[in-house]
Design a protein around this motif. Structure first.
Motif, mmCIF file in Angstrom:
data_model
loop_
_atom_site.group_PDB
_atom_site.id
_atom_site.type_symbol
_atom_site.label_atom_id
_atom_site.label_comp_id
_atom_site.label_asym_id
_atom_site.label_seq_id
_atom_site.Cartn_x
_atom_site.Cartn_y
_atom_site.Cartn_z
ATOM 1 N N LEU A 34 0.825 -1.215 0.000
ATOM 2 C CA LEU A 34 0.000 0.000 0.000
ATOM 3 C C LEU A 34 0.854 1.258 0.000
ATOM 4 O O LEU A 34 0.572 2.221 -0.726
ATOM 5 N N SER A 35 1.902 1.244 0.835
ATOM 6 C CA SER A 35 2.761 2.437 0.890
ATOM 7 C C SER A 35 3.492 2.630 -0.428
ATOM 8 O O SER A 35 3.729 3.766 -0.855
ATOM 9 N N GLY A 36 3.840 1.526 -1.096
ATOM 10 C CA GLY A 36 4.465 1.652 -2.400
ATOM 11 C C GLY A 36 3.518 2.292 -3.416
ATOM 12 O O GLY A 36 3.916 3.175 -4.196
ATOM 13 N N VAL A 37 2.252 1.871 -3.376
ATOM 14 C CA VAL A 37 1.253 2.452 -4.286
ATOM 15 C C VAL A 37 1.037 3.924 -3.965
ATOM 16 O O VAL A 37 0.977 4.781 -4.856
ATOM 17 N N ALA A 39 3.135 5.920 -2.512
ATOM 18 C CA ALA A 39 4.329 6.685 -2.883
ATOM 19 C C ALA A 39 4.319 6.967 -4.370
ATOM 20 O O ALA A 39 4.679 8.069 -4.821
ATOM 21 N N ALA A 40 3.893 5.993 -5.159
ATOM 22 C CA ALA A 40 3.842 6.190 -6.612
ATOM 23 C C ALA A 40 2.835 7.281 -6.987
ATOM 24 O O ALA A 40 3.025 8.013 -7.961
ATOM 25 N N ASN A 41 1.756 7.365 -6.191
ATOM 26 C CA ASN A 41 0.734 8.381 -6.445
ATOM 27 C C ASN A 41 1.059 9.721 -5.808
ATOM 28 O O ASN A 41 0.312 10.696 -5.989
ATOM 29 N N GLY A 42 2.137 9.752 -5.020
ATOM 30 C CA GLY A 42 2.548 11.003 -4.402
ATOM 31 C C GLY A 42 1.738 11.394 -3.190
ATOM 32 O O GLY A 42 1.795 12.548 -2.756
ATOM 33 N N ASP A 43 0.954 10.483 -2.618
ATOM 34 C CA ASP A 43 0.157 10.849 -1.438
ATOM 35 C C ASP A 43 0.509 9.959 -0.234
ATOM 36 O O ASP A 43 -0.322 9.702 0.619
ATOM 37 N N PRO A 79 7.121 11.873 1.563
ATOM 38 C CA PRO A 79 8.551 11.990 1.883
ATOM 39 C C PRO A 79 9.399 11.486 0.728
ATOM 40 O O PRO A 79 8.936 10.732 -0.119
ATOM 41 N N PRO A 80 10.645 11.903 0.699
ATOM 42 C CA PRO A 80 11.547 11.348 -0.318
ATOM 43 C C PRO A 80 11.810 9.874 -0.043
ATOM 44 O O PRO A 80 11.556 9.382 1.057
ATOM 45 N N LEU A 81 12.319 9.196 -1.056
ATOM 46 C CA LEU A 81 12.570 7.760 -0.939
ATOM 47 C C LEU A 81 13.505 7.441 0.226
ATOM 48 O O LEU A 81 13.324 6.444 0.923
ATOM 49 N N SER A 82 14.477 8.296 0.437
ATOM 50 C CA SER A 82 15.447 8.040 1.509
ATOM 51 C C SER A 82 14.763 7.996 2.869
ATOM 52 O O SER A 82 15.053 7.152 3.709
#
Lengths: 203, 74
Positions: A34-37, A39-43, A79-82
């Motif tokens: 879910l967090s990956g999805v 993150a891809a959507n920017g929310d 947040p950024p990927l890091s």
């Protein structure tokens, strides 16, 4: 040698350990997906729990001091990927420790269910559970705290770095007692191996 | 670790008794209701202990004394 003594209890122990393992792994996998999805959507929203030292607003006599720690949740939007990886890292050590202990317990329970618990593999598993609790738990806390501290460090969140106190509850009486119990139980199982060999070699 | 004859100084003379009576281990197992696995363990010196019930059943069927079935080797 198989036995039906305590068979129902062995089934229950195996079932509880298996369900607990699933309850730990499944939410983690769902959260990752879910967090990956998100993150891809920017929310994606990332929330980290930490503590802030505070001075209680009370009037105290001379020579008295009062200090406190306030638990806070810090939420970062997109947040950024890091930072996302630091969040995963801060929780990975705890997750791996719990999964490791539960998996070993489930394997021991499975061998009891099969009617053959007294063998060297189970002795090793129980010793490993003891080591994971005695040494792995503090290590997991330190590693998790390291990643959490890094997350809130000046490099990533300079406005939050000041005033944040990262707690390190390394010593857990439960983990110490549980680890010692597992080490003792491992020796009991080792003794049980000798008893099993005596029984099997008795005609 | 499986016991060996070297661990104990007790010798089992089941082979000799069966041979003198012209019996096989399988026939003995069927007759005394002891599994052939257990009898094999006993015959090959891998047993750590023998129950009195087992000893009694063997002696009754083979018509021998315990001292003929077991002996101590110093």
């Amino acid at each position: 040698m198989g036995t039906t003594i305590g068979f129902r209890g062995a089934w229950s122990a195996w079932l509880v350990a298996s369900i607990a393992l699933g309850l730990v792994i499944l939410p983690a996998v769902v959260w990752l997906v879910l967090s990956g999805v998100q993150a891809a959507n920017g929310d994606l929203q990332v929330t980290m729990e930490t503590t802030v030292s505070v001075e209680p607003p009370v009037s105290l006599p001379d020579g008295w001091e009062a200090a406190g720690v306030l638990p806070v949740s810090v939420t970062t939007v997109d947040p950024p990927l890091s930072q996302y990886l630091l969040l995963v890292g801060s929780r990975a050590a705890d997750f791996l420790l719990v999964v490791g202990v539960l998996w070993l317990i489930q394997r021991v329970a499975a061998s009891i269910r099969q009617g053959n618990p007294f063998h060297q593999t189970n002795v090793r598993r129980l010793r490993w559970i003891g080591v994971l609790l005695l040494i792995g738990y503090p290590l997991a806390v330190i590693i998790g705290g390291f990643f959490t501290n890094w997350y809130f460090s000046n490099e990533h969140s300079p406005e939050l770095a000041d005033g944040l106190v990262i707690g390190f509850p390394i010593i857990s009486l439960g983990a110490i007692l549980g680890g010692l119990c597992m080490l003792v139980l491992a020796e009991v199982f080792r003794y049980g191996i000798g008893l099993r060999e005596d029984v099997e070699a008795t005609v | 670790m499986a016991p060996s004859e070297a661990d104990y100084n007790i010798v089992v003379h089941l082979d000799e008794l069966l041979a003198s009576r012209g019996m096989t281990l399988t026939e003995l197992a069927d007759a005394v209701d002891i599994t052939i696995v257990n009898l094999s363990i006993l015959k090959n010196g891998r047993a750590r202990a023998i129950r009195f019930s087992t000893l009694s059943a063997l002696c009754e069927f083979l018509g021998c004394q315990p001292g003929e079935l077991l002996s101590y080797r110093s």
